[in-house]
Design a protein around this motif. Structure first.
Motif, PDB file in Angstrom:
ATOM      1  N   MET A   1    -127.759 122.598  82.913  1.00 49.57           N
ATOM      2  CA  MET A   1    -127.938 121.967  84.194  1.00 49.57           C
ATOM      3  C   MET A   1    -128.594 122.940  85.135  1.00 49.57           C
ATOM      4  O   MET A   1    -128.135 124.084  85.271  1.00 49.57           O
ATOM      5  N   ALA A   2    -129.673 122.572  85.769  1.00 48.83           N
ATOM      6  CA  ALA A   2    -130.421 123.485  86.608  1.00 48.83           C
ATOM      7  C   ALA A   2    -129.753 123.671  87.950  1.00 48.83           C
ATOM      8  O   ALA A   2    -128.964 122.869  88.416  1.00 48.83           O
ATOM      9  N   GLY A   3    -130.118 124.807  88.583  1.00 49.98           N
ATOM     10  CA  GLY A   3    -129.660 125.030  89.952  1.00 49.98           C
ATOM     11  C   GLY A   3    -128.442 125.880  90.016  1.00 49.98           C
ATOM     12  O   GLY A   3    -127.465 125.637  89.341  1.00 49.98           O
ATOM     13  N   GLY A   4    -128.482 126.935  90.853  1.00 53.44           N
ATOM     14  CA  GLY A   4    -127.331 127.810  90.977  1.00 53.44           C
ATOM     15  C   GLY A   4    -126.839 127.899  92.399  1.00 53.44           C
ATOM     16  O   GLY A   4    -125.966 128.702  92.716  1.00 53.44           O
ATOM     17  N   SER A   5    -127.401 127.124  93.285  1.00 52.37           N
ATOM     18  CA  SER A   5    -126.996 127.185  94.686  1.00 52.37           C
ATOM     19  C   SER A   5    -125.651 126.518  94.882  1.00 52.37           C
ATOM     20  O   SER A   5    -125.193 125.722  94.086  1.00 52.37           O
ATOM     21  N   ARG A   6    -125.023 126.845  96.012  1.00 54.08           N
ATOM     22  CA  ARG A   6    -123.738 126.254  96.349  1.00 54.08           C
ATOM     23  C   ARG A   6    -123.844 125.555  97.702  1.00 54.08           C
ATOM     24  O   ARG A   6    -124.521 126.024  98.606  1.00 54.08           O
ATOM     25  N   GLU A   7    -123.169 124.422  97.825  1.00 53.43           N
ATOM     26  CA  GLU A   7    -123.088 123.711  99.085  1.00 53.43           C
ATOM     27  C   GLU A   7    -121.628 123.609  99.457  1.00 53.43           C
ATOM     28  O   GLU A   7    -120.826 123.083  98.688  1.00 53.43           O
ATOM     29  N   HIS A   8    -121.312 124.143 100.628  1.00 54.12           N
ATOM     30  CA  HIS A   8    -119.931 124.111 101.102  1.00 54.12           C
ATOM     31  C   HIS A   8    -118.982 124.771 100.091  1.00 54.12           C
ATOM     32  O   HIS A   8    -117.853 124.327  99.907  1.00 54.12           O
ATOM     33  N   GLY A   9    -119.467 125.826  99.412  1.00 52.63           N
ATOM     34  CA  GLY A   9    -118.606 126.572  98.510  1.00 52.63           C
ATOM     35  C   GLY A   9    -118.379 125.926  97.169  1.00 52.63           C
ATOM     36  O   GLY A   9    -117.603 126.430  96.365  1.00 52.63           O
ATOM     37  N   ARG A  10    -119.042 124.819  96.874  1.00 53.12           N
ATOM     38  CA  ARG A  10    -118.830 124.126  95.605  1.00 53.12           C
ATOM     39  C   ARG A  10    -119.868 124.564  94.595  1.00 53.12           C
ATOM     40  O   ARG A  10    -121.061 124.645  94.892  1.00 53.12           O
ATOM     41  N   SER A  11    -119.435 124.811  93.378  1.00 57.15           N
ATOM     42  CA  SER A  11    -120.353 125.176  92.311  1.00 57.15           C
ATOM     43  C   SER A  11    -121.073 123.944  91.802  1.00 57.15           C
ATOM     44  O   SER A  11    -120.664 122.799  92.056  1.00 57.15           O
ATOM     45  N   VAL A  12    -122.151 124.166  91.059  1.00 54.24           N
ATOM     46  CA  VAL A  12    -122.883 123.044  90.459  1.00 54.24           C
ATOM     47  C   VAL A  12    -121.972 122.278  89.512  1.00 54.24           C
ATOM     48  O   VAL A  12    -121.997 121.041  89.473  1.00 54.24           O
ATOM     49  N   THR A  13    -121.166 123.004  88.747  1.00 56.55           N
ATOM     50  CA  THR A  13    -120.242 122.341  87.817  1.00 56.55           C
ATOM     51  C   THR A  13    -119.298 121.411  88.565  1.00 56.55           C
ATOM     52  O   THR A  13    -119.049 120.268  88.146  1.00 56.55           O
ATOM     53  N   SER A  14    -118.760 121.884  89.698  1.00 54.54           N
ATOM     54  CA  SER A  14    -117.855 121.065  90.496  1.00 54.54           C
ATOM     55  C   SER A  14    -118.551 119.800  90.984  1.00 54.54           C
ATOM     56  O   SER A  14    -117.960 118.708  90.974  1.00 54.54           O
ATOM     57  N   LYS A  15    -119.803 119.937  91.389  1.00 48.87           N
ATOM     58  CA  LYS A  15    -120.548 118.781  91.884  1.00 48.87           C
ATOM     59  C   LYS A  15    -120.796 117.760  90.768  1.00 48.87           C
ATOM     60  O   LYS A  15    -120.664 116.549  90.972  1.00 48.87           O
ATOM     61  N   VAL A  16    -121.179 118.257  89.593  1.00 45.30           N
ATOM     62  CA  VAL A  16    -121.424 117.359  88.466  1.00 45.30           C
ATOM     63  C   VAL A  16    -120.142 116.620  88.084  1.00 45.30           C
ATOM     64  O   VAL A  16    -120.146 115.404  87.850  1.00 45.30           O
ATOM     65  N   LEU A  17    -119.024 117.352  88.048  1.00 49.22           N
ATOM     66  CA  LEU A  17    -117.755 116.711  87.704  1.00 49.22           C
ATOM     67  C   LEU A  17    -117.355 115.676  88.749  1.00 49.22           C
ATOM     68  O   LEU A  17    -116.772 114.636  88.408  1.00 49.22           O
ATOM     69  N   SER A  18    -117.653 115.956  90.020  1.00 46.25           N
ATOM     70  CA  SER A  18    -117.317 114.980  91.058  1.00 46.25           C
ATOM     71  C   SER A  18    -118.163 113.715  90.911  1.00 46.25           C
ATOM     72  O   SER A  18    -117.687 112.615  91.200  1.00 46.25           O
ATOM     73  N   ILE A  19    -119.387 113.864  90.442  1.00 45.30           N
ATOM     74  CA  ILE A  19    -120.231 112.688  90.188  1.00 45.30           C
ATOM     75  C   ILE A  19    -119.656 111.867  89.044  1.00 45.30           C
ATOM     76  O   ILE A  19    -119.494 110.644  89.145  1.00 45.30           O
ATOM     77  N   LEU A  20    -119.314 112.523  87.947  1.00 46.74           N
ATOM     78  CA  LEU A  20    -118.762 111.796  86.809  1.00 46.74           C
ATOM     79  C   LEU A  20    -117.410 111.196  87.148  1.00 46.74           C
ATOM     80  O   LEU A  20    -117.069 110.095  86.694  1.00 46.74           O
ATOM     81  N   GLY A  21    -116.631 111.915  87.969  1.00 47.10           N
ATOM     82  CA  GLY A  21    -115.314 111.424  88.353  1.00 47.10           C
ATOM     83  C   GLY A  21    -115.346 110.273  89.331  1.00 47.10           C
ATOM     84  O   GLY A  21    -114.318 109.640  89.586  1.00 47.10           O
ATOM     85  N   ALA A  22    -116.524 109.981  89.887  1.00 45.42           N
ATOM     86  CA  ALA A  22    -116.638 108.860  90.824  1.00 45.42           C
ATOM     87  C   ALA A  22    -116.528 107.511  90.115  1.00 45.42           C
ATOM     88  O   ALA A  22    -116.223 106.499  90.727  1.00 45.42           O
ATOM     89  N   PHE A  23    -116.784 107.519  88.805  1.00 46.44           N
ATOM     90  CA  PHE A  23    -116.684 106.275  88.034  1.00 46.44           C
ATOM     91  C   PHE A  23    -115.255 106.082  87.563  1.00 46.44           C
ATOM     92  O   PHE A  23    -114.582 107.030  87.152  1.00 46.44           O
ATOM     93  N   ASP A  24    -114.777 104.869  87.622  1.00 43.08           N
ATOM     94  CA  ASP A  24    -113.485 104.522  87.044  1.00 43.08           C
ATOM     95  C   ASP A  24    -113.517 103.044  86.678  1.00 43.08           C
ATOM     96  O   ASP A  24    -114.558 102.393  86.797  1.00 43.08           O
ATOM     97  N   THR A  25    -112.391 102.523  86.218  1.00 45.75           N
ATOM     98  CA  THR A  25    -112.374 101.137  85.760  1.00 45.75           C
ATOM     99  C   THR A  25    -112.688 100.151  86.885  1.00 45.75           C
ATOM    100  O   THR A  25    -113.221  99.069  86.628  1.00 45.75           O
ATOM    101  N   ALA A  26    -112.364 100.521  88.119  1.00 43.59           N
ATOM    102  CA  ALA A  26    -112.675  99.656  89.252  1.00 43.59           C
ATOM    103  C   ALA A  26    -114.112  99.838  89.729  1.00 43.59           C
ATOM    104  O   ALA A  26    -114.630  98.993  90.459  1.00 43.59           O
ATOM    105  N   HIS A  27    -114.734 100.933  89.317  1.00 49.07           N
ATOM    106  CA  HIS A  27    -116.109 101.231  89.745  1.00 49.07           C
ATOM    107  C   HIS A  27    -116.930 101.689  88.536  1.00 49.07           C
ATOM    108  O   HIS A  27    -117.354 102.846  88.454  1.00 49.07           O
ATOM    109  N   PRO A  28    -117.165 100.801  87.574  1.00 50.89           N
ATOM    110  CA  PRO A  28    -117.926 101.203  86.379  1.00 50.89           C
ATOM    111  C   PRO A  28    -119.415 101.364  86.650  1.00 50.89           C
ATOM    112  O   PRO A  28    -120.116 102.022  85.880  1.00 50.89           O
ATOM    113  N   GLN A  29    -119.898 100.771  87.737  1.00 57.88           N
ATOM    114  CA  GLN A  29    -121.301 100.893  88.123  1.00 57.88           C
ATOM    115  C   GLN A  29    -121.371 101.169  89.617  1.00 57.88           C
ATOM    116  O   GLN A  29    -120.623 100.581  90.400  1.00 57.88           O
TER     117      GLN A  29
END
Length: 257
Positions: A1-29
């Motif tokens: 995954m490209a990019g090493g910058s941080r926004e508000h102290g969050r790592s790129v990994t944290s941001k990617v996980l927050s994107i994936l974690g936004a989906f759930d059974t009530a929000h599949p799309q």
């Protein structure tokens, strides 16, 4: 995954996980705007990371342009430990053939039940549970079967919460629910009548290994046929006994779904 910058102290990994974690059974799309909002990311950051996730096939687009989980993640998910599901699935199939009703397998995850497998037919009553979905413990048959076999401290802590009430039939009074759980422990199975969903009732039993409930098996049918619920108990208990025996056999390392 490209990019090493941080926004508000969050790592790129944290941001990617927050994107994936936004989906759930009530929000599949989700639209990109909704995805950014649910992940707590600026729209520009979400757009950049989503583009990379799409290229990697971790996300894909629905026909209407909304984002959804991609096949690459599904493929990776199949590699997760699944001994319990593998051992239990033939019994789920047999129970479905015997009863003709929807059958599902669930484990406890925190204060909820997580559905890890399901066998259903076109003519069986529609049910709210879905593989990978979560529901509260106390209104569901599988949840009651699991909760009844938790340690006293856990049950007391659970009952001390404000309990969800999906229908008017849901038992939320702590004393009444505690008595019901005691009955479940005594008789070895749980019954529910329109407590999670109007129009359906269920029977469920725990899968015990060394005295611990590692999962629960449930059967759901239309509430119009509630009188037939007790006939499901015998084949249900036979199935859970078979799964318990299979789980107790070597190898004994873990029962992950």
């Amino acid at each position: 995954m490209a990019g090493g910058s941080r926004e508000h102290g969050r790592s790129v990994t944290s941001k990617v996980l927050s994107i994936l974690g936004a989906f759930d059974t009530a929000h599949p799309q989700l639209s990109l705007t909704d995805l950014a909002r649910r992940s707590g990311l600026p729209l520009s950051t979400a757009h950049r990371l989503v583009s990379e996730l799409e290229r990697w096939q971790a996300l894909s687009r629905a026909p209407d342009g909304r984002l959804r989980v991609g096949l690459r993640l599904w493929e990776l998910g199949q590699l997760a430990p699944g001994r319990l599901r593998e051992l239990a699935h033939p019994w789920l199939q047999e129970l479905f053939v015997t009863t003709g009703e929807n059958v599902h397998l669930a484990v406890r995850d925190g204060l909820e039940v997580l559905y890890v497998d399901k066998v259903h037919g076109r003519h069986a009553v529609p049910i709210v549970s879905r593989t990978g979905g979560r529901l509260p413990m106390h209104p569901t048959g599988v949840g009651k079967a699991l909760l009844a076999h938790e340690p006293d401290w856990f049950v007391k802590s659970y009952l001390a919460r404000k309990l969800e009430r999906p229908t008017a039939h849901t038992i939320t009074e702590p004393g009444r629910l505690a008595r019901e759980l005691a009955g479940v422990r005594s008789q070895g199975y749980a019954l529910t009548y329109e407590e999670m969903t109007l129009g359906s009732c269920s029977a469920a039993a725990p899968i015990l290994v060394d005295g611990r409930a590692v999962a629960a098996l449930g059967v759901v049918l239309s509430s119009r046929r509630a009188r037939e619920l007790t006939r499901l108990v015998e084949p249900l208990l036979s199935a859970t006994a078979g799964i318990s025996k299979a789980c107790a056999s070597p190898p004994a390392a873990g029962y992950g779904p």
